[in-house]
Motif scaffolding. Structure first.
Motif, PDB file in Angstrom:
ATOM      1  N   GLN B   2       1.385   5.233  -5.262  1.00 50.32           N
ATOM      2  CA  GLN B   2       1.450   4.763  -3.979  1.00 50.32           C
ATOM      3  C   GLN B   2       2.681   5.093  -3.188  1.00 50.32           C
ATOM      4  O   GLN B   2       3.601   4.853  -3.826  1.00 50.32           O
ATOM      5  CB  GLN B   2       0.894   3.322  -3.689  1.00 50.32           C
ATOM      6  CG  GLN B   2       0.778   2.808  -2.387  1.00 50.32           C
ATOM      7  CD  GLN B   2      -0.349   3.209  -1.501  1.00 50.32           C
ATOM      8  OE1 GLN B   2      -0.159   4.308  -0.733  1.00 50.32           O
ATOM      9  NE2 GLN B   2      -1.295   2.428  -1.638  1.00 50.32           N
ATOM     10  N   SER B   3       2.604   5.458  -1.812  1.00 49.24           N
ATOM     11  CA  SER B   3       3.977   5.771  -1.135  1.00 49.24           C
ATOM     12  C   SER B   3       3.565   5.310   0.394  1.00 49.24           C
ATOM     13  O   SER B   3       2.457   5.172   0.947  1.00 49.24           O
ATOM     14  CB  SER B   3       4.350   7.101  -1.194  1.00 49.24           C
ATOM     15  OG  SER B   3       3.445   8.046  -0.631  1.00 49.24           O
ATOM     16  N   TYR B  25       0.380   5.185   4.564  1.00 50.24           N
ATOM     17  CA  TYR B  25       0.303   4.991   2.972  1.00 50.24           C
ATOM     18  C   TYR B  25      -0.543   5.970   2.398  1.00 50.24           C
ATOM     19  O   TYR B  25      -1.379   6.928   3.035  1.00 50.24           O
ATOM     20  CB  TYR B  25      -0.108   3.701   2.820  1.00 50.24           C
ATOM     21  CG  TYR B  25      -1.725   3.433   3.402  1.00 50.24           C
ATOM     22  CD1 TYR B  25      -1.923   3.167   4.626  1.00 50.24           C
ATOM     23  CD2 TYR B  25      -2.577   3.539   2.475  1.00 50.24           C
ATOM     24  CE1 TYR B  25      -3.316   2.764   5.114  1.00 50.24           C
ATOM     25  CE2 TYR B  25      -4.039   3.416   2.874  1.00 50.24           C
ATOM     26  CZ  TYR B  25      -4.346   2.990   4.365  1.00 50.24           C
ATOM     27  OH  TYR B  25      -5.596   2.921   4.368  1.00 50.24           O
ATOM     28  N   SER B  26      -0.245   6.287   1.119  1.00 44.98           N
ATOM     29  CA  SER B  26      -1.029   7.454   0.682  1.00 44.98           C
ATOM     30  C   SER B  26      -2.252   7.120  -0.184  1.00 44.98           C
ATOM     31  O   SER B  26      -3.203   7.986  -0.504  1.00 44.98           O
ATOM     32  CB  SER B  26       0.007   8.216  -0.326  1.00 44.98           C
ATOM     33  OG  SER B  26       0.347   6.958  -1.535  1.00 44.98           O
ATOM     34  N   THR B  30      -8.511   0.178  -1.855  1.00 46.19           N
ATOM     35  CA  THR B  30      -8.251  -1.224  -0.997  1.00 46.19           C
ATOM     36  C   THR B  30      -6.676  -1.259  -1.128  1.00 46.19           C
ATOM     37  O   THR B  30      -5.995  -0.987  -1.717  1.00 46.19           O
ATOM     38  CB  THR B  30      -8.889  -2.287  -1.985  1.00 46.19           C
ATOM     39  OG1 THR B  30     -10.181  -2.101  -2.009  1.00 46.19           O
ATOM     40  CG2 THR B  30      -8.650  -3.619  -1.274  1.00 46.19           C
ATOM     41  N   VAL B  31      -6.341  -1.799   0.193  1.00 43.87           N
ATOM     42  CA  VAL B  31      -4.868  -1.702   0.382  1.00 43.87           C
ATOM     43  C   VAL B  31      -4.555  -3.093   1.153  1.00 43.87           C
ATOM     44  O   VAL B  31      -5.201  -3.634   2.029  1.00 43.87           O
ATOM     45  CB  VAL B  31      -4.245  -0.651   1.264  1.00 43.87           C
ATOM     46  CG1 VAL B  31      -4.276   0.552   0.334  1.00 43.87           C
ATOM     47  CG2 VAL B  31      -4.963  -0.316   2.446  1.00 43.87           C
ATOM     48  N   ASN B  32      -3.459  -3.403   0.714  1.00 42.54           N
ATOM     49  CA  ASN B  32      -3.005  -4.906   1.452  1.00 42.54           C
ATOM     50  C   ASN B  32      -1.652  -4.192   2.134  1.00 42.54           C
ATOM     51  O   ASN B  32      -0.489  -3.851   1.152  1.00 42.54           O
ATOM     52  CB  ASN B  32      -2.760  -5.703   0.472  1.00 42.54           C
ATOM     53  CG  ASN B  32      -3.644  -6.344  -0.302  1.00 42.54           C
ATOM     54  OD1 ASN B  32      -3.919  -6.618  -1.340  1.00 42.54           O
ATOM     55  ND2 ASN B  32      -4.772  -6.388   0.526  1.00 42.54           N
ATOM     56  N   LYS B  71      -7.374   6.937   8.925  1.00 41.80           N
ATOM     57  CA  LYS B  71      -6.085   7.821   9.166  1.00 41.80           C
ATOM     58  C   LYS B  71      -4.942   7.265   8.062  1.00 41.80           C
ATOM     59  O   LYS B  71      -3.744   7.872   8.246  1.00 41.80           O
ATOM     60  CB  LYS B  71      -5.517   7.394  10.705  1.00 41.80           C
ATOM     61  CG  LYS B  71      -6.426   8.323  11.460  1.00 41.80           C
ATOM     62  CD  LYS B  71      -5.756   7.939  13.088  1.00 41.80           C
ATOM     63  CE  LYS B  71      -6.958   8.612  13.916  1.00 41.80           C
ATOM     64  NZ  LYS B  71      -6.331   8.412  15.596  1.00 41.80           N
ATOM     65  N   PHE B  72      -5.420   6.439   7.207  1.00 39.62           N
ATOM     66  CA  PHE B  72      -4.343   5.835   6.207  1.00 39.62           C
ATOM     67  C   PHE B  72      -3.253   5.252   6.964  1.00 39.62           C
ATOM     68  O   PHE B  72      -2.006   5.493   6.666  1.00 39.62           O
ATOM     69  CB  PHE B  72      -3.941   7.012   5.277  1.00 39.62           C
ATOM     70  CG  PHE B  72      -5.013   7.495   4.579  1.00 39.62           C
ATOM     71  CD1 PHE B  72      -5.963   8.473   4.892  1.00 39.62           C
ATOM     72  CD2 PHE B  72      -5.111   6.977   3.107  1.00 39.62           C
ATOM     73  CE1 PHE B  72      -6.703   8.862   3.892  1.00 39.62           C
ATOM     74  CE2 PHE B  72      -6.232   7.431   2.346  1.00 39.62           C
ATOM     75  CZ  PHE B  72      -6.980   8.259   2.938  1.00 39.62           C
TER      76      PHE B  72
END
Lengths: 116, 113
Positions: B2-3, B25-26, B30-32, B71-72
């Motif tokens: 992840q970046s 983010y890359s 699931t992201v926080n 769109k991240f």
């Protein structure tokens, strides 16, 4: 909000000496603490993850024998920079995770280390 | 791995101007996501966070951020900035492996009175 303290706030030392930095969670218990290093005009880089009562997990490229981490209690983690060299001069920041608040970390004010 | 990327290194605005700071983010799972602010000489403080639910997240001091999965992105916004908003702003994503944060390089915001 939760408070995390660091001590000292700044330290100047001679090359070859060791420096200990303390990170304390003042009003909550932190089973996990993180140590970051911040370079000028750059982001925070994770150095290691410190879990209470167990060995720290170091990120790739971080020398565990040089950056000793101890997390002896639920409110205290220490980072010791051993045999410091000028290239170790940096801003070191700790954070502590409050398990009561969903995945939220609280940051200390940082420690400015200057190695002469 | 992840970046996180923040597009603007330094943003200069006049008071009352609207603000939008970009963050991408890359990893597509699931992201926080978090936005932290660092006022001059002070420690990082949490502005807001996104875990799930309403993609428009409201934080402290009038800030908000919108999570756009396609769109991240997780851009930070404020309709009218004040001189006291002068600070450095960091976007971060929670890493799934250890629960640590991965930070963007930060955006310095200077608000002219």
């Amino acid at each position: 909000g939760a408070v995390v303290s660091q001590h000292p706030s700044r330290v100047i030392c001679k090359s070859g000496t060791s420096v200990k930095i303390e990170c304390r969670s003042l009003d909550f218990q932190a089973t996990t603490m993180f140590w970051y290093r911040q370079f000028p005009k750059k982001s925070l880089m994770l150095m290691a993850t410190s879990n209470e009562g167990s060995k720290a997990t170091y990120e790739q490229g971080v020398e565990k024998d040089k950056f000793l981490i101890n997390h002896a209690s639920l409110t205290l983690s220490t980072l010791t920079v051993t045999s410091a060299h000028p290239e170790d001069s940096s801003f070191y920041i700790c954070s502590a995770r409050d398990g009561r608040v969903q995945e939220t970390q609280y940051f200390g004010p940082g420690t400015r280390l200057l190695v002469l | 791995a992840q970046s996180v990327s923040q597009h603007n290194h330094h943003v200069i605005l006049s008071e009352a101007a609207s603000l939008e700071l970009g963050c991408n983010y890359s990893y597509g799972g699931t992201v926080n996501l978090f936005w932290y602010v660092q006022y001059p000489g002070q420690h990082l403080q949490l502005l807001l966070k996104y875990f799930s639910g309403d993609p428009l997240v409201k934080g402290i001091k009038g800030f908000e951020a919108e999570f756009i999965k396609s769109k991240f992105s997780f851009n930070l916004r404020k309709p009218s900035v004040q001189w006291s908003d002068t600070a450095e702003y960091f976007c971060a994503v929670l890493s799934g492996s250890q629960g640590n944060l991965i930070f963007g390089k930060g955006t310095k915001l200077s608000v002219k009175p």
